[in-house]
Design an enzyme around this catalytic site. Structure first.
Site, PDB file in Angstrom:
ATOM      1  N   ASP A  27      71.796  46.081 147.209  1.00  0.00           N
ATOM      2  CA  ASP A  27      71.129  45.830 148.428  1.00  0.00           C
ATOM      3  C   ASP A  27      71.106  47.027 149.315  1.00  0.00           C
ATOM      4  O   ASP A  27      71.934  47.839 149.170  1.00  0.00           O
ATOM      5  CB  ASP A  27      71.766  44.612 149.125  1.00  0.00           C
ATOM      6  CG  ASP A  27      71.847  43.250 148.083  1.00  0.00           C
ATOM      7  OD1 ASP A  27      70.943  43.252 147.288  1.00  0.00           O
ATOM      8  OD2 ASP A  27      72.629  42.418 148.473  1.00  0.00           O
TER       9      ASP A  27
HETATM   10  N1  URA Z   1      75.504  41.489 144.618  1.00  0.00           N
HETATM   11  C1  URA Z   1      75.117  41.713 145.812  1.00  0.00           C
HETATM   12  O1  URA Z   1      75.069  40.502 146.437  1.00  0.00           O
HETATM   13  N2  URA Z   1      74.509  42.792 146.379  1.00  0.00           N
HETATM   14  C2  URA Z   1      74.458  44.049 145.728  1.00  0.00           C
HETATM   15  O2  URA Z   1      74.019  44.927 146.101  1.00  0.00           O
HETATM   16  C3  URA Z   1      75.109  43.874 144.391  1.00  0.00           C
HETATM   17  C4  URA Z   1      75.621  42.918 143.728  1.00  0.00           C
END
Ligand code: URA
Length: 239
Positions: A107
């Site tokens: 993310d």
């Molecule tokens: N899980 C999440 O919620 N975000 C990420 O970036 C990676 C794994």
């Protein structure tokens, strides 16, 4: 393995130059094969026998590259974007080349270990949930974590839409910081798993993929090249 390919294809795979730019460069006598000026973009060269130079600088041919990036927050895990800065934009010029992409997505606000490569088969193997390769995350929560999350994660968290997650393993709990191993890559997976247990993830960092650990000497936003052997350790679980 030795391969014979067109010089323009060779150069475009190793640099960020377009075919048009390469054609122009060849016309300007900027490309040499074994110290002899190359005059045609369709001239065939051997990927391991011939010495190719661009404006006097020798290119070291690599079929694929594998980079480890310590991803900072605020950067998109994408190859390109019209507005936002991407993880590829962070690479220094001498690491940039055609067809690079992040091997899986973090993310925008997630930090830590991200592999960048131009090897599609490798990425497929690293990301396939069937391979059950565990990725380790350090999650900072909005409140201190209770020990009972260990069993909940082990049983397999169920999202509100009925999706059942594979077992996840809590490695350690220290107040509101939880180190967690998961082997899938569903959208916002860690955040959604914690949300089911009534926690909000306020910080998330990936520190390991398989047996490949984030090099903690890398500053945020810094990348380094991995040997094939080290890159492929991301496919092996530590037991
Ligand atoms: N899980 C999440 O919620 N975000 C990420 O970036 C990676 C794994």
């Amino acid at each position: 393995m030795s391969e014979k390919i067109r010089i323009d294809k060779y150069i475009s795979s190793q640099t960020t130059m377009t075919r048009k730019e390469i054609k122009k460069l060849i016309k300007q006598k900027g490309v040499k094969v074994n110290s002899i000026v190359c005059t045609s973009p369709d001239f065939k060269v051997s990927t391991d026998m011939d010495k190719i130079s661009i404006n006097g600088e020798v290119i070291k041919y690599k079929k694929h590259v594998y980079y480890m990036l310590n991803k900072p927050p605020g950067v998109l895990s994408a190859s390109e974007d019209k507005k936002a800065q991407t993880v590829i934009d962070l690479l220094p010029d001498n690491m940039k080349r055609a067809n690079l992409f992040p091997c899986g997505r973090l993310d925008k606000d997630t930090t830590g270990l991200l592999i960048i490569t131009d090897d599609g088969d490798y990425a497929h193997r690293v990301l396939s949930p069937n391979k059950n390769v565990y990725k380790q995350y350090i999650a900072t929560l909005d409140k201190n974590a209770n020990e009972d999350i260990v069993e909940e994660f082990k049983k397999g968290i169920i999202f509100s839409d009925g999706t059942v997650c594979k077992p996840a393993f809590v490695h350690s709990i220290n107040k509101n910081t939880v180190t967690l191993d998961i082997c899938e890559g569903k959208f916002h997976q860690v955040k959604r798993m914690f949300a089911v247990l009534n926690y909000t993830v306020i910080g998330l960092k990936r520190v390991r993929m398989g047996a490949l650990c984030l090099d903690d000497t890398l500053d945020m936003g810094q990348a380094k090249e991995l040997s094939e052997e080290v890159a492929f350790s991301a496919l092996k679980n530590i037991v």
